[in-house]
Design an enzyme around this catalytic site. Sequence first.
Site, PDB file in Angstrom:
ATOM      1  N   PHE A   8       0.925  -1.558  -0.012  1.00  0.00           N
ATOM      2  CA  PHE A   8      -0.131  -0.520   0.381  1.00  0.00           C
ATOM      3  C   PHE A   8       0.886   1.718   0.017  1.00  0.00           C
ATOM      4  O   PHE A   8       1.830   1.255   0.681  1.00  0.00           O
ATOM      5  CB  PHE A   8      -0.919  -0.026   1.824  1.00  0.00           C
ATOM      6  CG  PHE A   8      -2.077  -0.887   1.326  1.00  0.00           C
ATOM      7  CD1 PHE A   8      -3.074  -0.781   0.783  1.00  0.00           C
ATOM      8  CD2 PHE A   8      -1.851  -1.373   2.090  1.00  0.00           C
ATOM      9  CE1 PHE A   8      -4.537  -1.663   0.696  1.00  0.00           C
ATOM     10  CE2 PHE A   8      -2.520  -3.447   2.500  1.00  0.00           C
ATOM     11  CZ  PHE A   8      -4.051  -2.274   1.766  1.00  0.00           C
ATOM     12  N   ASP A   9       0.449   2.591  -1.002  1.00  0.00           N
ATOM     13  CA  ASP A   9       0.972   3.600  -0.638  1.00  0.00           C
ATOM     14  C   ASP A   9      -0.301   3.955   0.681  1.00  0.00           C
ATOM     15  O   ASP A   9      -1.409   3.610   0.539  1.00  0.00           O
ATOM     16  CB  ASP A   9       0.328   4.496  -1.516  1.00  0.00           C
ATOM     17  CG  ASP A   9       0.784   5.848  -1.095  1.00  0.00           C
ATOM     18  OD1 ASP A   9       1.614   5.792  -0.728  1.00  0.00           O
ATOM     19  OD2 ASP A   9      -0.090   6.541  -1.001  1.00  0.00           O
ATOM     20  N   CYS A  10       0.718   4.677   1.222  1.00  0.00           N
ATOM     21  CA  CYS A  10      -0.219   5.692   2.993  1.00  0.00           C
ATOM     22  C   CYS A  10      -1.223   6.692   2.815  1.00  0.00           C
ATOM     23  O   CYS A  10      -2.504   5.972   3.077  1.00  0.00           O
ATOM     24  CB  CYS A  10       0.510   5.428   4.578  1.00  0.00           C
ATOM     25  SG  CYS A  10       0.054   5.614   5.584  1.00  0.00           S
ATOM     26  N   TYR A  11      -0.594   7.629   2.299  1.00  0.00           N
ATOM     27  CA  TYR A  11      -1.057   8.769   2.416  1.00  0.00           C
ATOM     28  C   TYR A  11      -1.658   9.075   1.016  1.00  0.00           C
ATOM     29  O   TYR A  11      -1.637   8.812  -0.080  1.00  0.00           O
ATOM     30  CB  TYR A  11      -0.017   9.870   2.747  1.00  0.00           C
ATOM     31  CG  TYR A  11       1.188   9.660   4.015  1.00  0.00           C
ATOM     32  CD1 TYR A  11      -0.360  10.042   4.949  1.00  0.00           C
ATOM     33  CD2 TYR A  11       1.594   8.940   4.307  1.00  0.00           C
ATOM     34  CE1 TYR A  11       0.439   9.337   5.990  1.00  0.00           C
ATOM     35  CE2 TYR A  11       2.564   8.298   5.529  1.00  0.00           C
ATOM     36  CZ  TYR A  11       1.409   8.641   6.740  1.00  0.00           C
ATOM     37  OH  TYR A  11       2.578   8.125   7.769  1.00  0.00           O
TER      38      TYR A  11
END
Length: 238
Positions: free
Chosen positions: A11-14
């Site tokens: 995942f990308d988080c932001y």
Amino acid sequence: MKLSDFQVLTFDCYGTLIDWETGILQELRPWLSQNNIQLSDDVILQAYASSESKIETDYPDLPYTDILYRVHQSLAKEWNISSSDDQATKFSLSVENWPAFADSLEALQILARHYKLVILSNIDNQSLQYSVAKLGVKFDYLFTAHDIGSYKPSQRNFQYLLDKLAASNIPPNKILHTAQSLFHDHVPAKAIGLATCWINRRHDKQGWGATPQPSQDIKPDFQFNSMAAMAEARQQTD
């Protein structure tokens, strides 16, 4: 290709799990108001995206807190207002206050039954810990720009991800990179050979928000408007 073909979600988080656009606006709007400046959300976020991307490219080894400090100063120059050390420092530490999307926790809990969960993020280690605490699940791996020494969309970040997961006997064809940003994530992930899933959080909005426009047309392998929709789709494959 099916969601059940994969063993790992990276995942990308932001922008994907954490609502950074709300967090950014909550931090910048009071500052703008103090200076009697009225700008739309789109204009603020576009300015942020441009400034952040340039600074990350120019200073790939800086921690994200320092990137944010410089972004604040850059925005002040663009808008012809002052950025004091206290104001820039406050903004640099603001990731702690950025909220999770309302559906992130439940969706991650569902997806954790089917996959290993990994974060690959343009962030420093301390700020990421604040966000992970909000997400409420255990991630199997956390890979940050702080550790890698560069920021996405650099392919160094994705090669680092592949190398680390390969050391745990996870091949690339079992990885699904899941992210909102076409610019930071889908373009470089596809270029290195990964399947991708687009969480199109801005499906009901114009423009690109806090991310730059992608450098090329890109077609993710999967697309959902929310993490909840992705989790529901995975359940339906059982």
